[in-house]
Design a protein around this motif. Structure first.
Motif, PDB file in Angstrom:
ATOM      1  N   ALA A 215      -3.007  -5.019 -10.102  1.00 44.45           N
ATOM      2  CA  ALA A 215      -4.434  -5.050 -10.410  1.00 44.45           C
ATOM      3  C   ALA A 215      -5.252  -4.340  -9.335  1.00 44.45           C
ATOM      4  CB  ALA A 215      -4.951  -6.479 -10.601  1.00 44.45           C
ATOM      5  N   GLY A 216      -4.602  -3.449  -8.579  1.00 45.02           N
ATOM      6  CA  GLY A 216      -5.285  -2.744  -7.499  1.00 45.02           C
ATOM      7  C   GLY A 216      -5.294  -1.239  -7.635  1.00 45.02           C
ATOM      8  N   TRP A 217      -4.693  -0.697  -8.713  1.00 45.99           N
ATOM      9  CA  TRP A 217      -4.731   0.735  -9.009  1.00 45.99           C
ATOM     10  C   TRP A 217      -4.129   1.594  -7.904  1.00 45.99           C
ATOM     11  CZ3 TRP A 217      -6.513   2.486 -13.770  1.00 45.99           C
ATOM     12  CH2 TRP A 217      -7.192   1.551 -14.553  1.00 45.99           C
ATOM     13  N   GLY A 218      -3.089   1.101  -7.238  1.00 50.21           N
ATOM     14  CA  GLY A 218      -2.484   1.945  -6.224  1.00 50.21           C
ATOM     15  C   GLY A 218      -1.468   1.248  -5.365  1.00 50.21           C
ATOM     16  N   ALA A 219      -1.150   1.898  -4.255  1.00 44.53           N
ATOM     17  CA  ALA A 219      -0.238   1.370  -3.245  1.00 44.53           C
ATOM     18  C   ALA A 219      -0.849   1.645  -1.879  1.00 44.53           C
ATOM     19  CB  ALA A 219       1.135   2.031  -3.349  1.00 44.53           C
ATOM     20  N   ARG A 220      -0.553   0.782  -0.922  1.00 48.95           N
ATOM     21  CA  ARG A 220      -1.079   0.950   0.433  1.00 48.95           C
ATOM     22  C   ARG A 220       0.049   1.066   1.440  1.00 48.95           C
ATOM     23  NH1 ARG A 220      -6.338  -3.015   1.223  1.00 48.95           N
ATOM     24  NH2 ARG A 220      -7.514  -2.218  -0.569  1.00 48.95           N
ATOM     25  N   CYS A 221      -0.303   1.741   2.541  1.00 46.62           N
ATOM     26  CA  CYS A 221       0.619   1.899   3.655  1.00 46.62           C
ATOM     27  C   CYS A 221      -0.056   1.376   4.920  1.00 46.62           C
ATOM     28  CB  CYS A 221       0.986   3.372   3.827  1.00 46.62           C
ATOM     29  SG  CYS A 221       2.011   3.737   5.267  1.00 46.62           S
ATOM     30  N   TYR A 222       0.710   0.582   5.687  1.00 52.44           N
ATOM     31  CA  TYR A 222       0.233   0.051   6.966  1.00 52.44           C
ATOM     32  C   TYR A 222       1.201   0.462   8.073  1.00 52.44           C
ATOM     33  CZ  TYR A 222      -2.815  -2.988   4.179  1.00 52.44           C
ATOM     34  OH  TYR A 222      -3.759  -3.467   3.300  1.00 52.44           O
ATOM     35  N   ALA A 223       0.653   0.791   9.239  1.00 53.82           N
ATOM     36  CA  ALA A 223       1.481   1.093  10.409  1.00 53.82           C
ATOM     37  C   ALA A 223       2.204  -0.172  10.870  1.00 53.82           C
ATOM     38  CB  ALA A 223       0.602   1.644  11.525  1.00 53.82           C
ATOM     39  N   PRO A 224       3.232  -0.024  11.722  1.00 47.82           N
ATOM     40  CA  PRO A 224       3.982  -1.199  12.193  1.00 47.82           C
ATOM     41  C   PRO A 224       3.126  -2.256  12.876  1.00 47.82           C
ATOM     42  CG  PRO A 224       5.208   0.808  12.671  1.00 47.82           C
ATOM     43  CD  PRO A 224       3.862   1.242  12.178  1.00 47.82           C
ATOM     44  N   ASP A 225       1.979  -1.877  13.417  1.00 48.18           N
ATOM     45  CA  ASP A 225       1.101  -2.854  14.067  1.00 48.18           C
ATOM     46  C   ASP A 225       0.080  -3.457  13.106  1.00 48.18           C
ATOM     47  OD1 ASP A 225      -0.666  -0.772  13.672  1.00 48.18           O
ATOM     48  OD2 ASP A 225      -1.218  -0.554  15.781  1.00 48.18           O
ATOM     49  N   GLY A 226       0.183  -3.113  11.807  1.00 53.21           N
ATOM     50  CA  GLY A 226      -0.721  -3.656  10.803  1.00 53.21           C
ATOM     51  C   GLY A 226      -1.950  -2.820  10.539  1.00 53.21           C
ATOM     52  N   THR A 227      -2.107  -1.714  11.239  1.00 51.73           N
ATOM     53  CA  THR A 227      -3.257  -0.832  11.027  1.00 51.73           C
ATOM     54  C   THR A 227      -3.140  -0.132   9.673  1.00 51.73           C
ATOM     55  OG1 THR A 227      -3.430  -0.420  13.404  1.00 51.73           O
ATOM     56  CG2 THR A 227      -4.536   1.140  11.942  1.00 51.73           C
ATOM     57  N   PHE A 228      -4.221  -0.130   8.918  1.00 51.15           N
ATOM     58  CA  PHE A 228      -4.239   0.559   7.628  1.00 51.15           C
ATOM     59  C   PHE A 228      -4.033   2.061   7.829  1.00 51.15           C
ATOM     60  CE2 PHE A 228      -6.829   3.070   4.645  1.00 51.15           C
ATOM     61  CZ  PHE A 228      -6.174   2.781   3.465  1.00 51.15           C
ATOM     62  N   VAL A 229      -3.153   2.672   7.025  1.00 50.80           N
ATOM     63  CA  VAL A 229      -2.866   4.104   7.116  1.00 50.80           C
ATOM     64  C   VAL A 229      -3.451   4.864   5.937  1.00 50.80           C
ATOM     65  CG1 VAL A 229      -1.049   5.870   7.180  1.00 50.80           C
ATOM     66  CG2 VAL A 229      -0.770   3.736   8.468  1.00 50.80           C
ATOM     67  N   ARG A 230      -3.111   4.460   4.710  1.00 48.23           N
ATOM     68  CA  ARG A 230      -3.603   5.177   3.536  1.00 48.23           C
ATOM     69  C   ARG A 230      -3.436   4.342   2.272  1.00 48.23           C
ATOM     70  NH1 ARG A 230      -2.393  10.090   2.541  1.00 48.23           N
ATOM     71  NH2 ARG A 230      -1.459  10.686   4.522  1.00 48.23           N
ATOM     72  N   THR A 231      -4.183   4.745   1.255  1.00 49.40           N
ATOM     73  CA  THR A 231      -4.009   4.253  -0.108  1.00 49.40           C
ATOM     74  C   THR A 231      -3.597   5.421  -0.990  1.00 49.40           C
ATOM     75  OG1 THR A 231      -5.645   2.475   0.103  1.00 49.40           O
ATOM     76  CG2 THR A 231      -5.135   3.209  -2.114  1.00 49.40           C
ATOM     77  N   VAL A 232      -2.602   5.211  -1.831  1.00 49.61           N
ATOM     78  CA  VAL A 232      -2.222   6.194  -2.840  1.00 49.61           C
ATOM     79  C   VAL A 232      -2.727   5.663  -4.182  1.00 49.61           C
ATOM     80  CG1 VAL A 232      -0.322   7.403  -3.986  1.00 49.61           C
ATOM     81  CG2 VAL A 232      -0.182   6.881  -1.539  1.00 49.61           C
ATOM     82  N   ARG A 233      -3.643   6.398  -4.805  1.00 49.21           N
ATOM     83  CA  ARG A 233      -4.250   5.955  -6.050  1.00 49.21           C
ATOM     84  C   ARG A 233      -3.385   6.309  -7.259  1.00 49.21           C
ATOM     85  NH1 ARG A 233      -7.731   2.053  -4.854  1.00 49.21           N
ATOM     86  NH2 ARG A 233      -9.161   2.671  -3.169  1.00 49.21           N
ATOM     87  N   PHE A 234      -3.340   5.393  -8.221  1.00 50.72           N
ATOM     88  CA  PHE A 234      -2.576   5.569  -9.450  1.00 50.72           C
ATOM     89  C   PHE A 234      -3.521   5.535 -10.651  1.00 50.72           C
ATOM     90  CE2 PHE A 234       0.889   4.729  -6.713  1.00 50.72           C
ATOM     91  CZ  PHE A 234       2.092   4.955  -7.385  1.00 50.72           C
ATOM     92  N   PRO A 235      -3.087   6.125 -11.773  1.00 50.02           N
ATOM     93  CA  PRO A 235      -3.913   6.075 -12.992  1.00 50.02           C
ATOM     94  C   PRO A 235      -3.676   4.807 -13.809  1.00 50.02           C
ATOM     95  CG  PRO A 235      -2.024   7.475 -13.378  1.00 50.02           C
ATOM     96  CD  PRO A 235      -1.943   7.042 -11.925  1.00 50.02           C
ATOM     97  N   VAL A 236      -2.952   3.846 -13.240  1.00 46.03           N
ATOM     98  CA  VAL A 236      -2.682   2.567 -13.902  1.00 46.03           C
ATOM     99  C   VAL A 236      -2.995   1.449 -12.914  1.00 46.03           C
ATOM    100  CG1 VAL A 236      -0.955   3.525 -15.464  1.00 46.03           C
ATOM    101  CG2 VAL A 236      -0.242   2.619 -13.250  1.00 46.03           C
ATOM    102  N   ALA A 237      -3.357   0.286 -13.439  1.00 51.10           N
ATOM    103  CA  ALA A 237      -3.842  -0.798 -12.586  1.00 51.10           C
ATOM    104  C   ALA A 237      -2.733  -1.526 -11.835  1.00 51.10           C
ATOM    105  CB  ALA A 237      -4.627  -1.805 -13.433  1.00 51.10           C
ATOM    106  N   ASN A 238      -1.593  -1.744 -12.500  1.00 49.44           N
ATOM    107  CA  ASN A 238      -0.581  -2.637 -11.948  1.00 49.44           C
ATOM    108  C   ASN A 238       0.599  -1.865 -11.362  1.00 49.44           C
ATOM    109  OD1 ASN A 238      -2.145  -4.780 -12.953  1.00 49.44           O
ATOM    110  ND2 ASN A 238      -1.046  -4.778 -14.900  1.00 49.44           N
TER     111      ASN A 238
END
Length: 297
Positions: A215-238
């Protein structure tokens, strides 16, 4: 050819709850499941051929076993799967006293131990736990129970275990002690309200933690220390879970789901439930097969 950070549908499977993708380099194929559809799938990205088998129960994941064959997590237990015969053979029963639970996600560590989680299929009770299967024995990890577990996932050095409380919208990290068990659990990342629910986590070769967002329309990446790196957006919600594949382990596959979508949402998301792929600028880790156990010859 898939593009950098741009997901495209590569297999129109239309899964109700696609999950558990895993790349097997010796086969050069991707295995994944449809939990609610009770299907086990195998996708060949060269021929674009999809082979599918019916599972005897809800199936959460599939992973390779040392010496061949595959292990799957079905509702009620661990099962070996033989692609040639299509048979599922019980290895160990799990949570026989909790018929409302099912197995949900899994990984292996650098020593070939299997780590897997359970959840309340009704998504109401905090009855989901994380277990380790090693040397033929299943043991509770000791981590706090939650309603929907996801993961776990393990850092490249094997020293950190990441585990998700999906309904709590949190990913936690635990140190792996000298005895092989998790300790010093702390919050790793929290998904904000409206950002979706963290689903299956994986860790790439540089130690970054990736999570699908239901329900977030994508995937996220976090560095090993928990810092947000990026979001990859998808054309589908789940978006449920990612897996790094191809010869260089830099093609990222993603399972998705139609579960919970209304008829109007389905029309607006014609690729929902399909298998997606995109290219990344970092490689994934090779999946370690589950080690043999005493009664597995």
């Amino acid at each position: 050819m898939t593009d950098l950070w741009t997901p495209a549908s590569v297999c129109p499977v239309g899964a109700t709850l696609g999950e558990g993708p895993v790349w097997l380099p010796e086969e050069k194929r991707l295995w994944f499941v449809d939990i609610k559809g009770r299907k086990l799938h195998c996708f060949d990205p060269v021929s674009h051929r999809l082979n599918s088998w019916d599972a005897p129960a809800q199936i959460g994941w599939v992973l390779p076993v040392e010496g061949g064959k595959l292990m799957t997590g079905l509702q009620g237990g661990l099962y070996l799967f033989d692609p040639d015969s299509g048979f599922f053979t019980l290895v160990r029963k799990v949570e026989g006293d909790l018929p409302g639970n099912r197995l949900n996600d899994a990984t292996t560590d650098k020593d070939g131990a299997l780590w897997f989680g359970s959840m309340d299929d009704a998504e109401e009770a905090d009855s989901g736990r994380i277990y380790r299967f090693r040397d033929g024995l299943i043991a509770d990890s000791g981590l706090a129970p939650v309603c929907i577990t996801n993961g776990p996932a393990i850092s490249p050095d094997g020293r950190t275990l990441y585990h998700t409380d999906t309904l709590g919208q949190t990913i936690h990290a635990s140190d792996v002690g000298a005895d092989g068990w998790p300790t010093n659990t702390r919050l790793f990342a929290r998904i904000e309200a409206g950002g979706g629910y963290p689903d299956g986590p994986i860790v790439d070769a540089e130690g970054n933690v990736w999570t699908g967002l239901f329900a977030g329309w994508g995937a996220r990446c976090y560095a090993p220390d928990g810092t947000f790196v990026r979001t990859v957006r998808f054309p589908v919600a789940n978006v449920t879970k990612l897996a790094f594949g191809s010869d260089d382990l830099m093609t990222v596959y993603a399972t998705t789901a139609t579960k919970g979508l209304s008829a109007d949402e389905r029309r607006m998301q014609p690729d929902a439930g399909n298998l997606f792929a995109f290219r990344a600028d970092v490689a994934g880790q090779t999946v370690i097969p589950i080690s043999a156990w005493p009664d597995r010859t």
